[in-house]
Design an enzyme around this catalytic site. Structure first.
Site, PDB file in Angstrom:
ATOM      1  CG  ASP A 286       2.829   0.820   7.156  1.00 14.42           C
ATOM      2  OD1 ASP A 286       3.680   0.793   6.491  1.00 14.42           O
ATOM      3  OD2 ASP A 286       2.546  -0.066   7.949  1.00 14.42           O
TER       4      ASP A 286
ATOM      5  CD  GLU B 100       8.453  -0.940  -2.840  1.00 19.75           C
ATOM      6  OE1 GLU B 100       7.307  -0.290  -2.530  1.00 19.75           O
ATOM      7  OE2 GLU B 100       8.929  -1.837  -2.476  1.00 19.75           O
ATOM      8  CG  ASP B 101       6.743   2.237   0.337  1.00 17.44           C
ATOM      9  OD1 ASP B 101       7.678   1.406  -0.381  1.00 17.44           O
ATOM     10  OD2 ASP B 101       6.224   1.859   1.238  1.00 17.44           O
TER      11      ASP B 101
ATOM     12  CG  ASP C  63      15.115  -0.816   5.110  1.00 21.41           C
ATOM     13  OD1 ASP C  63      15.828  -0.141   5.546  1.00 21.41           O
ATOM     14  OD2 ASP C  63      14.861  -1.835   5.998  1.00 21.41           O
TER      15      ASP C  63
ATOM     16  CE  LYS D 213      -2.888  -2.435   3.291  1.00 18.39           C
ATOM     17  NZ  LYS D 213      -3.382  -2.555   4.650  1.00 18.39           N
ATOM     18  N   GLY D 214       2.208   0.999   0.256  1.00 19.47           N
ATOM     19  CA  GLY D 214       3.012   2.233   0.835  1.00 19.47           C
ATOM     20  C   GLY D 214       2.960   3.216  -0.489  1.00 19.47           C
TER      21      GLY D 214
ATOM     22  NE  ARG E 177      -0.517   1.956   4.815  1.00 15.82           N
ATOM     23  CZ  ARG E 177       0.633   1.173   4.716  1.00 15.82           C
ATOM     24  NH1 ARG E 177       1.443   1.784   4.040  1.00 15.82           N
ATOM     25  NH2 ARG E 177       0.533   0.052   4.916  1.00 15.82           N
TER      26      ARG E 177
ATOM     27  CG  PHE F 273      10.626   3.088  10.663  1.00 18.28           C
ATOM     28  CD1 PHE F 273      10.941   2.017  10.123  1.00 18.28           C
ATOM     29  CD2 PHE F 273       9.233   3.686  10.711  1.00 18.28           C
ATOM     30  CE1 PHE F 273      10.105   1.015   9.528  1.00 18.28           C
ATOM     31  CE2 PHE F 273       8.377   2.841  10.163  1.00 18.28           C
ATOM     32  CZ  PHE F 273       8.632   1.691   9.603  1.00 18.28           C
ATOM     33  CB  VAL F 274      10.836   8.001   6.893  1.00 13.26           C
ATOM     34  CG1 VAL F 274      11.957   8.733   7.360  1.00 13.26           C
ATOM     35  CG2 VAL F 274      10.947   7.023   5.857  1.00 13.26           C
TER      36      VAL F 274
HETATM   37  P1  IMP Z   1      13.209  -3.979   1.703  1.00 13.37           P
HETATM   38  O1  IMP Z   1      12.711  -5.463   1.333  1.00 13.37           O
HETATM   39  O2  IMP Z   1      14.067  -4.359   3.191  1.00 13.37           O
HETATM   40  O3  IMP Z   1      13.711  -3.223   0.805  1.00 13.37           O
HETATM   41  O4  IMP Z   1      11.846  -3.243   2.385  1.00 13.37           O
HETATM   42  C1  IMP Z   1      11.213  -2.406   1.806  1.00 13.37           C
HETATM   43  C2  IMP Z   1       9.889  -2.357   2.321  1.00 13.37           C
HETATM   44  O5  IMP Z   1      10.024  -2.057   3.822  1.00 13.37           O
HETATM   45  C3  IMP Z   1       9.074  -1.092   1.999  1.00 13.37           C
HETATM   46  O6  IMP Z   1       8.034  -1.194   0.872  1.00 13.37           O
HETATM   47  C4  IMP Z   1       8.291  -0.853   3.214  1.00 13.37           C
HETATM   48  O7  IMP Z   1       7.070  -1.209   3.358  1.00 13.37           O
HETATM   49  C5  IMP Z   1       9.124  -1.115   4.494  1.00 13.37           C
HETATM   50  N1  IMP Z   1      10.035  -0.170   5.049  1.00 13.37           N
HETATM   51  C6  IMP Z   1      11.432  -0.136   4.986  1.00 13.37           C
HETATM   52  N2  IMP Z   1      11.901   0.994   5.454  1.00 13.37           N
HETATM   53  C7  IMP Z   1      10.657   1.775   6.034  1.00 13.37           C
HETATM   54  C8  IMP Z   1      10.562   2.836   6.743  1.00 13.37           C
HETATM   55  O8  IMP Z   1      11.533   3.681   7.129  1.00 13.37           O
HETATM   56  N3  IMP Z   1       9.296   3.515   6.851  1.00 13.37           N
HETATM   57  C9  IMP Z   1       8.189   2.551   6.330  1.00 13.37           C
HETATM   58  N4  IMP Z   1       8.314   1.460   5.876  1.00 13.37           N
HETATM   59  C10 IMP Z   1       9.501   1.059   5.565  1.00 13.37           C
HETATM   60 MG    MG Z   2       5.798  -1.368   1.352  1.00 16.61          MG
END
Ligand code: IMP
Ligand code: MG
Length: 181
Positions: free
Chosen positions: A160, A100-101, A104, A44-45, A166, A153-154
């Site tokens: 969210d 993508e939002d 990470d 949803k992000g 959100r 963490f944002v």
């Molecule tokens: P990744 O697989 O670790 O790259 O994670 C990506 C997903 O983690 C994003 O689509 C977010 O849903 C969540 N995420 C990672 N960091 C944050 C943050 O700082 N705030 C909110 N959601 C996050």
């Molecule tokens: Mg996400």
């Protein structure tokens, strides 16, 4: 105000978000000139970013939605990708743009990109609102990044923490006490 009480500070304000999203939309217009990409919102992000991005693009597009999760409801990655909602469009031969939002660890998009490539699209590009390169666990470089940020963490502008925040109109840093308790 209630909605804003857990925000440590505003990292990216509304005007800065709008200006950057507009600039990246113009870059995407140049990339996809003469083509009709399928722009995929990762729920949803990405929903707020996606809505602003596509409204700033001049290129004829189609849209679709996908929901994947690798995070559960907390702030730590589990490394597992779960498909909660798949595309309804056949992407064989299509130019696919994943919206993508935040990237990470990179695990989510690493697995998602491989999954989509297996469906034989003409191309797959990734545009992300935010990137936290320090946290990367797998090689994952988005083609377009709006903002590269520090390891904090944002929340807000679609992002969210445990499904909350959100609808904040800016990207803010979540107070540590909220997720450390
Ligand atoms: P990744 O697989 O670790 O790259 O994670 C990506 C997903 O983690 C994003 O689509 C977010 O849903 C969540 N995420 C990672 N960091 C944050 C943050 O700082 N705030 C909110 N959601 C996050
Ligand atoms: Mg996400």
């Amino acid at each position: 105000m209630e909605l804003h009480k857990d925000v440590e500070r505003i990292m990216i304000g509304e005007e800065e978000l709008q200006a950057r999203v507009k600039a990246v939309a113009a870059q995407l217009d140049r990339l996809y000139e003469g083509r009709r990409p399928l722009v995929v919102c990762i729920l949803k992000g990405s929903v707020i970013f996606f809505s602003d991005l596509i409204r700033n693009m001049q290129t004829p597009i189609e849209i679709d939605f996908m929901a994947v999760s690798s995070y559960g409801s907390g702030s730590k990655s589990t490394g597992n990708l779960k498909i909660n909602k798949d595309l309804t469009t056949d992407i064989a031969g299509r130019d696919v743009l994943i919206v993508e939002d935040i990237i990470d660890s990179g695990n989510t998009l690493y697995k998602l990109k491989a999954l989509l490539i297996a469906r034989a699209p003409a191309s797959v590009n990734i545009v992300t609102l935010l990137d936290k390169p320090e946290r990367r666990e797998v090689p994952m470089e988005p083609e377009y990044t709006c903002f590269t940020i520090e390891d904090e963490f944002v929340i807000g502008y679609g992002l969210d923490y445990a499904e909350e925040y959100r609808n904040l109109p800016y990207v803010g840093v979540l107070k540590r006490e909220v997720y450390e308790n």
